[in-house]
Structures are given as C-alpha cells and as structure tokens.
Design an enzyme around this catalytic site. Structure first.
Site, PDB file in Angstrom:
ATOM      1  N   PHE A  91       0.803  -1.217   0.000  1.00 54.52           N
ATOM      2  CA  PHE A  91       0.000   0.000   0.000  1.00 54.52           C
ATOM      3  C   PHE A  91       0.847   1.284   0.000  1.00 54.52           C
ATOM      4  CE2 PHE A  91      -2.865  -3.298   1.672  1.00 54.52           C
ATOM      5  CZ  PHE A  91      -3.913  -3.154   0.776  1.00 54.52           C
ATOM      6  N   SER A  92       0.667   2.142   1.000  1.00 52.14           N
ATOM      7  CA  SER A  92       1.313   3.462   0.965  1.00 52.14           C
ATOM      8  C   SER A  92       2.820   3.415   1.185  1.00 52.14           C
ATOM      9  CB  SER A  92       0.673   4.395   1.992  1.00 52.14           C
ATOM     10  OG  SER A  92      -0.543   4.902   1.489  1.00 52.14           O
ATOM     11  N   MET A  93       3.380   2.239   1.467  1.00 53.11           N
ATOM     12  CA  MET A  93       4.834   2.156   1.517  1.00 53.11           C
ATOM     13  C   MET A  93       5.438   2.259   0.124  1.00 53.11           C
ATOM     14  SD  MET A  93       5.863   2.382   4.464  1.00 53.11           S
ATOM     15  CE  MET A  93       7.588   2.170   4.054  1.00 53.11           C
ATOM     16  N   LYS A  95       4.956   4.910  -1.449  1.00 53.39           N
ATOM     17  CA  LYS A  95       5.271   6.345  -1.510  1.00 53.39           C
ATOM     18  C   LYS A  95       6.775   6.599  -1.444  1.00 53.39           C
ATOM     19  CE  LYS A  95       0.904   8.411  -0.045  1.00 53.39           C
ATOM     20  NZ  LYS A  95       0.035   7.262  -0.280  1.00 53.39           N
TER      21      LYS A  95
END
Length: 249
Positions: A91-93, A95
């Site tokens: 997921f947002s890792m 980023k």
C-alpha cells in the site's frame, strides 16, 4: 465500479539465517533469545484476538537474520497458512519508492526540486485555491514530495474539496494520464507550501516520473530500483507462477 490502485506494490521476504549470532556473554544471549521469543508470542496473541490474520516477523542482528517466522493465515477462507515467502500488498509504503524514483531523476538533472510542478505536468497550470482564487506561489516538486502542495486525498478528511474528489475521484482512473485530467478539475485545498496535509501528492509524482522518463512507472521502478536491489518479488502485479504465494489479507 472498478477501482485501479496504481500505487499497490507486492513484496515478499525470502532470506535465510546464515549463522547463529555472537554475543558478548551467555547472559546477553539468553536475554536476547527471550526478547526474540516475545516477538512471536506477541504476534500469536494478536492472531488469537483476531486483530490480525497473521504476520511474518524478522529480526536482524549485525547484518544477519537471527529470527524469521510466519504465523497465521495467508487466506482465512481457504485456510492457507502464511509462509516466510508470502507476498503482501505494501500500500502506501510505495510512496517512498516513488520518492526515490523522483530523486533518481533529480540526480540525473532531469528534475529540479524547486521547479514548479507544472513545468513537467502542464495540466497543473491554472489551478485555483478553493475560495481563494489564484495561488500566491506555484506548486513545486518539493511541495509534492512533502505533502505541502495543497492537494488532499478525499478519504481522510471532510472538507468541501474532499467532497469534490469523492464525486469524481482522481484515483479511480485507468492511467496516470486520466488521473491528472480528473485531478485538475478540482481546486487546491490550501496555498502550496502553507502546511502539511496527507494527499495524492505522491500519485502526482508517479505521473511526473512517467512524463519525464518516458517510461511507465512500473518499468522505471523495475530498471532503476527493484532490479539493482534484487527485489525480484516486487511488482505492480502478481505473476501467475507466484499467485499461490499472495496473501488475501
């Protein structure tokens, strides 16, 4: 409605314990072993409480893997147990992965951090601030990297701009090009550089990497990050030969 999460990457851990760790004395070894045992015990409690379906845990000591364990289920419905090489969504890792891609292009001289983002993504020209009109300053690449660009997410706050996002959400798109088209139909939540606000900034950076490099984000990641780091199980998609390792939880 079919939703395409462009920023989901799958990763797995496939490492082996090379040798037993060395400690200064016997008491420190016993103390460390108790701490490691506590990790597995804590995970087991979370699984029993049904707080999580399962987890893979690892402890590294002086460059060596001294603990690697998988507990719980990869798929509860199928009663498939987790393995140490199970694939997970991160997921947002993704980023920081995207931010590294941007900085690679900065090092090459293809992107400048304090350059207006519209230099690379002309669609951003003319964006207004909600109820404020023309921005006092232009959104820069640095603003996008630090979530200070004036953008929002639509999911984590309930402002008028978030409501606009949810009526025609940029992330519900089939490509980064379509995402940018939708994004620029909405105003900024605040003046660029004014404050930090978690947002779709990194998704915009993904579009910027594609535009500047001339490659798809996945291809750029693979050639410049995943392959050099030997991250052979990290990708936007799970191949058919790896699907049995993929966690549904």
């Amino acid at each position: 409605m079919k939703v395409l999460f462009r920023m989901i990457v799958f990763a797995c851990l496939s490492v082996g314990m090379t040798s037993a760790p060395s400690y200064a004395d016997e008491s420190s070894a016993v103390h460390s072993e108790k701490k490691i045992a506590a990790v597995s015990k804590a995970v087991k409690k979370l699984i029993q409480k049904k707080s999580i379906a399962g987890a893979v845990t690892m402890v590294s000591w002086k460059g060596e893997i001294i603990h690697l364990d998988a507990q719980g289920m990869r798929d509860i419905k199928d009663q498939a147990p987790l393995q140490t090489d199970t694939l997970f969504r991160i997921f947002s890792m993704t980023k920081p992965v995207t931010s590294v891609a941007v900085m690679i292009l900065v090092e090459r001289g293809d992107i400048r951090l304090d350059e207006p983002a519209e230099t690379y993504l002309p669609e951003l020209k003319g964006l207004k601030v909600h109820r404020k009109g023309k921005p006092k300053r232009k959104m820069t690449v640095r603003h996008l990297l630090t979530h200070t660009a004036g953008l929002t997410y639509g999911f984590f706050s309930n402002t008028p701009v978030d409501k606009m996002y949810n009526r025609n959400h940029p992330l519900y798109s089939a490509s980064n090009t379509q995402m940018m088209e939708k994004l620029t139909q909405h105003p900024l939540l605040f003046q660029p550089g004014k404050k930090w606000h978690y947002s779709v900034s990194t998704d915009v950076l993904g579009a910027l990497v594609e535009r500047v490099s001339g490659e798809s984000l996945g291809a750029f990641f693979e050639a410049n990050i995943f392959r050099p780091l030997e991250m052979s199980d990290t990708s936007f998609y799970v191949s058919s030969d790896k699907i049995k390792r993929f966690s549904s939880s």
